[in-house]
Design a protein around this motif. Sequence first.
Motif, short mmCIF file in Angstrom:
data_model
loop_
_atom_site.label_atom_id
_atom_site.label_comp_id
_atom_site.label_asym_id
_atom_site.label_seq_id
_atom_site.Cartn_x
_atom_site.Cartn_y
_atom_site.Cartn_z
N GLU A 280 -38.21 13.83 8.58
CA GLU A 280 -39.17 12.77 8.82
C GLU A 280 -39.80 12.90 10.20
O GLU A 280 -41.03 12.73 10.36
CB GLU A 280 -38.51 11.41 8.68
CG GLU A 280 -39.40 10.22 9.03
CD GLU A 280 -40.63 10.11 8.15
OE1 GLU A 280 -41.63 9.48 8.60
OE2 GLU A 280 -40.61 10.63 7.01
N ALA A 281 -39.00 13.22 11.21
CA ALA A 281 -39.55 13.43 12.55
C ALA A 281 -40.56 14.57 12.54
O ALA A 281 -41.65 14.46 13.13
CB ALA A 281 -38.43 13.71 13.55
N ARG B 17 -40.46 23.39 13.77
CA ARG B 17 -39.57 24.02 12.79
C ARG B 17 -38.30 23.18 12.61
O ARG B 17 -37.86 22.50 13.54
CB ARG B 17 -39.21 25.43 13.24
CG ARG B 17 -40.41 26.35 13.37
CD ARG B 17 -40.06 27.68 13.98
NE ARG B 17 -39.22 28.48 13.11
CZ ARG B 17 -38.80 29.71 13.41
NH1 ARG B 17 -39.15 30.26 14.56
NH2 ARG B 17 -38.04 30.39 12.57
N HIS B 18 -37.74 23.27 11.42
CA HIS B 18 -36.52 22.54 11.08
C HIS B 18 -35.32 23.41 11.42
O HIS B 18 -35.21 24.55 10.97
CB HIS B 18 -36.53 22.20 9.58
CG HIS B 18 -35.38 21.34 9.16
ND1 HIS B 18 -34.15 21.85 8.83
CD2 HIS B 18 -35.28 19.98 9.02
CE1 HIS B 18 -33.34 20.86 8.49
NE2 HIS B 18 -34.00 19.72 8.60
N ARG C 29 -38.53 6.52 10.59
CA ARG C 29 -39.44 5.75 9.74
C ARG C 29 -39.70 4.36 10.32
O ARG C 29 -40.69 3.71 9.95
CB ARG C 29 -38.87 5.61 8.32
CG ARG C 29 -38.91 6.92 7.53
CD ARG C 29 -38.58 6.69 6.05
NE ARG C 29 -38.32 7.96 5.39
CZ ARG C 29 -37.11 8.42 5.09
NH1 ARG C 29 -36.04 7.68 5.35
NH2 ARG C 29 -36.96 9.59 4.50
N THR C 30 -38.84 3.89 11.21
CA THR C 30 -39.07 2.58 11.84
C THR C 30 -40.16 2.63 12.90
O THR C 30 -40.56 1.59 13.43
CB THR C 30 -37.78 2.07 12.49
OG1 THR C 30 -37.43 2.90 13.61
CG2 THR C 30 -36.63 2.04 11.49
N GLY C 31 -40.61 3.84 13.25
CA GLY C 31 -41.66 3.97 14.26
C GLY C 31 -41.16 3.92 15.69
O GLY C 31 -41.94 3.75 16.62
N THR D 71 -40.69 13.40 17.16
CA THR D 71 -42.06 13.37 16.63
C THR D 71 -43.04 14.19 17.46
O THR D 71 -44.24 14.15 17.20
CB THR D 71 -42.55 11.91 16.53
OG1 THR D 71 -42.49 11.30 17.82
CG2 THR D 71 -41.69 11.13 15.55
N GLY D 72 -42.54 14.90 18.46
CA GLY D 72 -43.36 15.91 19.13
C GLY D 72 -44.18 15.47 20.31
O GLY D 72 -45.02 16.24 20.78
#
Length: 249
Positions: A117-118, A133-134, A61-63, A95-96
């Motif tokens: 989140e990611a 996928r998780h 979430r911090t980017g 994040t891919g």
Amino acid sequence: MNMAAPAPHHRCPPPDSPALRAQHGNQVATSTKTPPQAPGTARQRLLPALPTAADWDRHWRTGQGRLVTALEQDRFLRRVRPQPGTTALDIGCGTGKWTRNLASWGLSVTGFDFSSEALRQAQAFPHPRVEFRHWDFDDRATRLPGLPRGGLHLVTCRLSLEYLDTRQLLAHVARWLHPHGAFYALTRVADSDHAAVTAPPFTRMLRPAQLDAVLTHPLWRSAYHATVPPFTAIVLRSPCPADLPLRPR
């Protein structure tokens, strides 16, 4: 730039060879390095706790994404030579960014991460050849659904290897890959055990002995690594056709 020499080529005995079973079963006992200690020992208690999924959610979430440099892409393409139309798996995809790079080179890729989140951020940029996928690899790697033995051509793991049980993971990856498949990892390697123990939780590093264990894992025919500080790139090729049980660490 410090380019490490390629690790020596490893040849695998036949799957039922006593030599392979002896190498596999006695790997820790015959090592010239200090053998790893069982869970609960003083050495393990010194290691920092691994971040939880909730910790990673807060981190993402911090980017603070994972940078993919042009240098890494160029060296990956020249060393690994991924083939368009083949299948790949990206472990710890975050994040891919790297996952989408693989897809842009023509591969069909599944990215796995255990941070919701990611994955939320990764799925905000869809690609027709990418699925996210998780999954928690360290806990459930043996039960990965829908993955046939020998069905993958490439497995990548960028800045995640240092959070996983590398010996078990590499054994699973060897079973998932095609006989001519490759495993690629980018990792940080500490110059001492003390540096590994004191590293911040989100920039965790392999210990030198762990890197050595990865490069000499018995189920792979060849290993290569190169270092451009602070990162080391690892390429393992052609897993051996063996399916031997591994001792727990």
